[in-house]
Design a protein around this motif. Structure first.
Motif, PDB file in Angstrom:
ATOM      1  N   UNK A 117       0.834  -1.206   0.000  1.00 41.45           N
ATOM      2  CA  UNK A 117       0.000   0.000   0.000  1.00 41.45           C
ATOM      3  C   UNK A 117       0.871   1.260   0.000  1.00 41.45           C
ATOM      4  N   UNK A 118       1.945   1.252   0.776  1.00 41.95           N
ATOM      5  CA  UNK A 118       2.833   2.410   0.830  1.00 41.95           C
ATOM      6  C   UNK A 118       3.491   2.677  -0.517  1.00 41.95           C
ATOM      7  N   UNK A 119       3.876   1.618  -1.214  1.00 39.67           N
ATOM      8  CA  UNK A 119       4.477   1.780  -2.549  1.00 39.67           C
ATOM      9  C   UNK A 119       3.439   2.345  -3.515  1.00 39.67           C
ATOM     10  N   UNK A 120       2.217   1.852  -3.443  1.00 36.09           N
ATOM     11  CA  UNK A 120       1.149   2.354  -4.321  1.00 36.09           C
ATOM     12  C   UNK A 120       0.895   3.827  -4.075  1.00 36.09           C
ATOM     13  N   UNK A 121       0.887   4.221  -2.813  1.00 31.39           N
ATOM     14  CA  UNK A 121       0.631   5.627  -2.473  1.00 31.39           C
ATOM     15  C   UNK A 121       1.728   6.539  -2.975  1.00 31.39           C
TER      16      UNK A 121
END
Length: 124
Positions: A117-121
């Motif tokens: 999720x952090x990479x996507x954000x």
């Protein structure tokens, strides 16, 4: 489907991790050494679960090689080394998270999802 590279030399642990992650819908590649992992990592690898002690070296030292690539890949250390200094060193040398074995599969899966999720954000 997200692709997880597990770098774990213990056959039983690797099989158990793979099974849990596959049930959660992840594609899993299991490597039992750093050299196998170096050959297995590709542009579709979304996250690496990395043991510290491996037959051909220390996972902690391999992190800098991964970080030298242009594409960011989250790394979670999953190791039996549980001393505070080991955790600090692992995180300071570039691991995104650190979890000790044995671990609770639900917690590991939650941590994997947080990293993805952090990479996507961030758009990496």
């Amino acid at each position: 489907m997200y692709k997880i590279l597990i770098v774990e030399d213990d056959e039983m642990i690797g099989a158990n991790l793979s099974s849990h992650l596959e049930r959660e819908g992840f594609e899993v590649v299991l490597s039992r050494s750093l050299s196998d992992a170096a050959n297995a990592i590709d542009s579709k690898t979304d996250l690496i679960l990395l043991d510290w002690m491996l037959p051909d070296g220390q996972g902690i030292e391999w992190i800098s090689k991964i970080r030298s690539h242009s594409r960011y890949i989250p790394i979670i250390m999953l190791t039996a080394r549980s001393e505070t200094i080991d955790k600090v060193v692992g995180l300071e040398l570039g691991a995104d998270d650190y979890l000790t074995k044995p671990c609770v599969p639900r917690e590991l899966i939650a941590r994997i999802r947080v990293q993805i999720r952090n990479v996507q954000r961030s758009g990496s």
